[in-house]
Scaffold this motif. Structure first.
Motif, PDB file in Angstrom:
ATOM      1  N   LEU A 178      58.859  38.210  65.221  1.00 57.98           N
ATOM      2  CA  LEU A 178      57.644  38.225  66.033  1.00 57.98           C
ATOM      3  C   LEU A 178      56.963  39.587  66.043  1.00 57.98           C
ATOM      4  CD1 LEU A 178      58.765  36.087  69.095  1.00 57.98           C
ATOM      5  CD2 LEU A 178      57.545  35.355  67.038  1.00 57.98           C
ATOM      6  N   ASP A 179      57.714  40.650  65.754  1.00 63.09           N
ATOM      7  CA  ASP A 179      57.112  41.976  65.748  1.00 63.09           C
ATOM      8  C   ASP A 179      56.738  42.437  64.346  1.00 63.09           C
ATOM      9  OD1 ASP A 179      59.645  42.307  64.789  1.00 63.09           O
ATOM     10  OD2 ASP A 179      60.277  43.758  66.316  1.00 63.09           O
ATOM     11  N   ALA A 180      56.774  41.517  63.372  1.00 58.34           N
ATOM     12  CA  ALA A 180      56.368  41.853  62.010  1.00 58.34           C
ATOM     13  C   ALA A 180      54.855  42.066  61.959  1.00 58.34           C
ATOM     14  CB  ALA A 180      56.775  40.740  61.052  1.00 58.34           C
ATOM     15  N   PRO A 181      54.377  42.888  61.045  1.00 55.38           N
ATOM     16  CA  PRO A 181      52.931  43.150  60.949  1.00 55.38           C
ATOM     17  C   PRO A 181      52.099  41.897  60.686  1.00 55.38           C
ATOM     18  CG  PRO A 181      54.185  44.744  59.652  1.00 55.38           C
ATOM     19  CD  PRO A 181      55.154  43.697  60.087  1.00 55.38           C
ATOM     20  N   ASP A 182      52.720  40.876  60.060  1.00 53.16           N
ATOM     21  CA  ASP A 182      51.977  39.660  59.711  1.00 53.16           C
ATOM     22  C   ASP A 182      52.208  38.517  60.702  1.00 53.16           C
ATOM     23  OD1 ASP A 182      54.612  39.182  59.112  1.00 53.16           O
ATOM     24  OD2 ASP A 182      54.287  38.654  57.012  1.00 53.16           O
ATOM     25  N   ALA A 183      52.623  38.835  61.918  1.00 46.57           N
ATOM     26  CA  ALA A 183      52.959  37.793  62.907  1.00 46.57           C
ATOM     27  C   ALA A 183      51.775  37.378  63.774  1.00 46.57           C
ATOM     28  CB  ALA A 183      54.094  38.270  63.807  1.00 46.57           C
ATOM     29  N   ALA A 184      50.624  38.036  63.645  1.00 50.69           N
ATOM     30  CA  ALA A 184      49.516  37.795  64.576  1.00 50.69           C
ATOM     31  C   ALA A 184      49.035  36.350  64.544  1.00 50.69           C
ATOM     32  CB  ALA A 184      48.358  38.742  64.270  1.00 50.69           C
ATOM     33  N   ASP A 185      48.870  35.790  63.348  1.00 52.46           N
ATOM     34  CA  ASP A 185      48.395  34.406  63.263  1.00 52.46           C
ATOM     35  C   ASP A 185      49.413  33.432  63.849  1.00 52.46           C
ATOM     36  OD1 ASP A 185      45.933  34.971  62.238  1.00 52.46           O
ATOM     37  OD2 ASP A 185      46.314  34.162  60.229  1.00 52.46           O
ATOM     38  N   PHE A 186      50.691  33.680  63.596  1.00 54.19           N
ATOM     39  CA  PHE A 186      51.730  32.807  64.156  1.00 54.19           C
ATOM     40  C   PHE A 186      51.675  32.830  65.680  1.00 54.19           C
ATOM     41  CE2 PHE A 186      56.040  32.130  65.796  1.00 54.19           C
ATOM     42  CZ  PHE A 186      56.318  30.890  65.250  1.00 54.19           C
ATOM     43  N   LEU A 187      51.565  33.998  66.270  1.00 51.98           N
ATOM     44  CA  LEU A 187      51.481  34.113  67.729  1.00 51.98           C
ATOM     45  C   LEU A 187      50.241  33.405  68.256  1.00 51.98           C
ATOM     46  CD1 LEU A 187      52.533  37.855  68.094  1.00 51.98           C
ATOM     47  CD2 LEU A 187      53.909  35.848  68.676  1.00 51.98           C
ATOM     48  N   ALA A 188      49.119  33.522  67.531  1.00 53.95           N
ATOM     49  CA  ALA A 188      47.880  32.866  67.960  1.00 53.95           C
ATOM     50  C   ALA A 188      48.019  31.356  67.887  1.00 53.95           C
ATOM     51  CB  ALA A 188      46.720  33.342  67.093  1.00 53.95           C
ATOM     52  N   ALA A 189      48.709  30.855  66.855  1.00 56.33           N
ATOM     53  CA  ALA A 189      48.899  29.410  66.718  1.00 56.33           C
ATOM     54  C   ALA A 189      49.753  28.856  67.855  1.00 56.33           C
ATOM     55  CB  ALA A 189      49.537  29.104  65.363  1.00 56.33           C
ATOM     56  N   VAL A 190      50.824  29.561  68.206  1.00 58.20           N
ATOM     57  CA  VAL A 190      51.672  29.126  69.320  1.00 58.20           C
ATOM     58  C   VAL A 190      50.879  29.137  70.628  1.00 58.20           C
ATOM     59  CG1 VAL A 190      53.748  29.647  70.656  1.00 58.20           C
ATOM     60  CG2 VAL A 190      53.792  29.867  68.175  1.00 58.20           C
ATOM     61  N   GLU A 191      50.004  30.097  70.790  1.00 59.80           N
ATOM     62  CA  GLU A 191      49.191  30.196  71.999  1.00 59.80           C
ATOM     63  C   GLU A 191      48.215  29.024  72.104  1.00 59.80           C
ATOM     64  OE1 GLU A 191      47.508  31.770  75.587  1.00 59.80           O
ATOM     65  OE2 GLU A 191      49.475  31.815  74.591  1.00 59.80           O
ATOM     66  N   ASP A 212      35.494  31.970  62.307  1.00 58.74           N
ATOM     67  CA  ASP A 212      35.282  33.425  62.347  1.00 58.74           C
ATOM     68  C   ASP A 212      36.605  34.183  62.385  1.00 58.74           C
ATOM     69  OD1 ASP A 212      32.526  33.090  62.325  1.00 58.74           O
ATOM     70  OD2 ASP A 212      32.407  33.019  64.517  1.00 58.74           O
ATOM     71  N   GLY A 213      37.586  33.671  61.636  1.00 61.77           N
ATOM     72  CA  GLY A 213      38.871  34.348  61.540  1.00 61.77           C
ATOM     73  C   GLY A 213      39.820  34.084  62.687  1.00 61.77           C
ATOM     74  N   GLN A 214      39.389  33.343  63.707  1.00 66.42           N
ATOM     75  CA  GLN A 214      40.227  33.054  64.872  1.00 66.42           C
ATOM     76  C   GLN A 214      40.776  31.631  64.784  1.00 66.42           C
ATOM     77  OE1 GLN A 214      40.871  35.513  67.259  1.00 66.42           O
ATOM     78  NE2 GLN A 214      39.782  36.737  65.720  1.00 66.42           N
ATOM     79  N   ILE A 215      42.063  31.469  65.107  1.00 65.10           N
ATOM     80  CA  ILE A 215      42.692  30.141  65.080  1.00 65.10           C
ATOM     81  C   ILE A 215      42.254  29.344  66.301  1.00 65.10           C
ATOM     82  CG2 ILE A 215      44.889  28.907  65.201  1.00 65.10           C
ATOM     83  CD1 ILE A 215      46.127  31.166  63.581  1.00 65.10           C
ATOM     84  N   VAL A 216      41.656  28.181  66.058  1.00 68.58           N
ATOM     85  CA  VAL A 216      41.161  27.325  67.146  1.00 68.58           C
ATOM     86  C   VAL A 216      41.876  25.982  67.198  1.00 68.58           C
ATOM     87  CG1 VAL A 216      38.894  28.429  67.110  1.00 68.58           C
ATOM     88  CG2 VAL A 216      39.287  26.368  65.723  1.00 68.58           C
ATOM     89  N   GLY A 217      42.721  25.694  66.191  1.00 70.78           N
ATOM     90  CA  GLY A 217      43.437  24.432  66.178  1.00 70.78           C
ATOM     91  C   GLY A 217      44.609  24.496  65.225  1.00 70.78           C
ATOM     92  N   THR A 218      45.606  23.658  65.476  1.00 74.17           N
ATOM     93  CA  THR A 218      46.792  23.609  64.624  1.00 74.17           C
ATOM     94  C   THR A 218      47.245  22.170  64.458  1.00 74.17           C
ATOM     95  OG1 THR A 218      48.443  23.741  66.402  1.00 74.17           O
ATOM     96  CG2 THR A 218      47.551  25.832  65.582  1.00 74.17           C
ATOM     97  N   VAL A 219      47.903  21.891  63.335  1.00 78.64           N
ATOM     98  CA  VAL A 219      48.639  20.636  63.186  1.00 78.64           C
ATOM     99  C   VAL A 219      50.005  20.983  62.611  1.00 78.64           C
ATOM    100  CG1 VAL A 219      47.575  20.131  60.927  1.00 78.64           C
ATOM    101  CG2 VAL A 219      48.694  18.305  62.227  1.00 78.64           C
ATOM    102  N   ASP A 220      51.031  20.670  63.381  1.00 75.91           N
ATOM    103  CA  ASP A 220      52.412  20.899  62.984  1.00 75.91           C
ATOM    104  C   ASP A 220      52.907  19.639  62.279  1.00 75.91           C
ATOM    105  OD1 ASP A 220      55.280  21.104  62.996  1.00 75.91           O
ATOM    106  OD2 ASP A 220      55.105  22.659  64.507  1.00 75.91           O
ATOM    107  N   ILE A 221      53.351  19.781  61.046  1.00 74.95           N
ATOM    108  CA  ILE A 221      53.779  18.657  60.218  1.00 74.95           C
ATOM    109  C   ILE A 221      55.290  18.739  60.048  1.00 74.95           C
ATOM    110  CG2 ILE A 221      53.550  17.542  57.966  1.00 74.95           C
ATOM    111  CD1 ILE A 221      50.840  19.145  57.736  1.00 74.95           C
TER     112      ILE A 221
END
Length: 382
Positions: free
Chosen positions: A26-39, A80-89
């Motif tokens: 979770l503290d990796a430099p590339d974790a931002a999108d993952f955290l946003a998706a969970v949010e 605009d680069g922001q995650i607004v939706g997810t689908v977990d498969i």
């Protein structure tokens, strides 16, 4: 599945669909999108249920993605680069190899603008190329919405329960080509149980079984002496189409001691704890029922009722009540921070619904399980 009313108008070209990168930590430099998706998932559950009790924490989700029994792929919708939706498969890897299960979440302010439809089509295309032909997806309906839309009801193929026909989630699922298969009643119970209530229910159960049964308890790992007995119990219970299972067990899964040990290790690796009470029939020396409660790795205040199994020939002795009361008491002893327990039941499962009501469970809403069949393309990469 969440696709309801929103405000900000979008054009199709504004929305970009891509596969989510899963970071190593979770503290990796590339974790931002993952955290946003969970949010996104947390905000949707706040909107639906009024709390985030059913939402994953980021670490919980990261640990779950290492499950060896299913592969998970997450697609995200970006504006605009922001995650607004997810689908977990979720793609099962050991059985049900034609199946894919979707969890679709769209931020409340973006709903009803085509984002969910675009994500769903992308997910369907992906699983079709994986050789999966059956898709399951759910819609969630809190109790208030059932009353709001109760004039028009959609009854599933099972003939039991309903979802509100006029709700936006139901409209979206139907327009996307999904058919309602069955309903699960979603209930919650405050913890700890009242001491007087526990004493009364234990006395009721003890009177019914008349000393013919004995309880056994364990946490996380089944004792060696009962391992094969639990596997046999799971197989016997799952071999019958039985509405008293909580939740229903897939009958095509054959358990043995090795499989159960592997499943335990996976659960432990994910940081989850499992509290178990089983019941032995003294005359035969066999296990005839068990019940389990799962404690989340990073939310010890929220717990989940899992399997409750009682063999057909031993019903009528209030064994379900006996083992559930005992297990909830053990839960409170071991995990005193637990404040609420959640469970899902088929509405035709009148026995366990009655037991849950005795324990203090109240209905929080329903979950509709929807199915869609895709054309088979004759290839599989799973």
């Amino acid at each position: 599945m969440a696709e309801t009313a929103g405000t900000m108008p979008l054009r199709a070209k504004d929305v970009r669909i891509e596969q989510l990168w899963i970071p190593d930590s979770l503290d990796a430099p590339d974790a931002a999108d993952f955290l946003a998706a969970v949010e996104v998932g947390r905000k949707v559950r706040m909107q639906t249920w009024g709390s985030d009790d059913l939402a994953y924490t980021p670490l919980e989700k990261l640990l779950e993605l290492a499950d060896p029994y299913e592969r998970q792929i997450i697609l995200v919708a970006k504006v605009d680069g922001q995650i607004v939706g997810t689908v977990d498969i979720a793609l099962p890897l050991t059985d049900n190899l034609d199946l894919a299960e979707f969890t679709l979440d769209i931020l409340p302010e973006i709903q009803r603008q085509g984002v969910g439809r675009k994500l769903l089509l992308a997910a369907e295309h992906l699983v079709r190329n994986e050789g999966r032909t059956q898709i399951l997806v759910d819609t969630n309906h809190p109790g208030a919405s059932l009353h709001e839309f109760e004039r028009a009801q959609l009854v599933p193929g099972s003939g039991q329960g309903f979802v509100p026909l006029e709700s936006p989630e139901v409209e979206f699922a139907r327009k996307s080509g999904y058919t309602l298969q069955h309903i699960e009643q979603f209930s919650s119970c405050a913890l700890p149980l009242d001491t007087k209530l526990v004493a009364e229910l234990q006395a009721e159960a003890d009177e019914a079984n008349n000393g013919r049964y004995r309880l056994h308890h364990w946490t996380d790992r089944c004792p060696d002496e009962w391992l094969e007995a639990v596997a046999t119990l799971e197989n016997q219970a799952g071999a019958v189409v039985d509405p008293s299972l909580e939740p229903p067990v897939e009958p095509d899964m054959v358990f043995d001691g090795r499989i159960l040990r592997e499943a335990e290790e996976v659960t432990i690796a994910q940081g989850r704890r499992t509290v178990v009470t089983a019941v032995e029939h003294l005359a035969s020396g066999t296990l005839v029922g068990l019940t389990t409660i799962s404690v989340l790795a990073h939310r010890p205040d929220v717990v989940f009722q899992d399997d409750t199994l009682v063999l057909q020939e031993h019903r009528g002795n209030k064994l379900g009540l006996l083992i559930k009361v005992a297990n909830m008491e053990r839960l409170t002893e071991q995990f005193p921070d637990a404040r609420v327990i959640y469970t899902w039941n088929a509405p035709e499962n009148r026995y366990l619904l009655t037991v849950n009501q005795q324990l203090g469970f109240t209905t929080a809403g329903v979950t509709g399980i929807w199915e869609k069949e895709l054309p088979y393309l004759g290839t599989s990469k799973s």
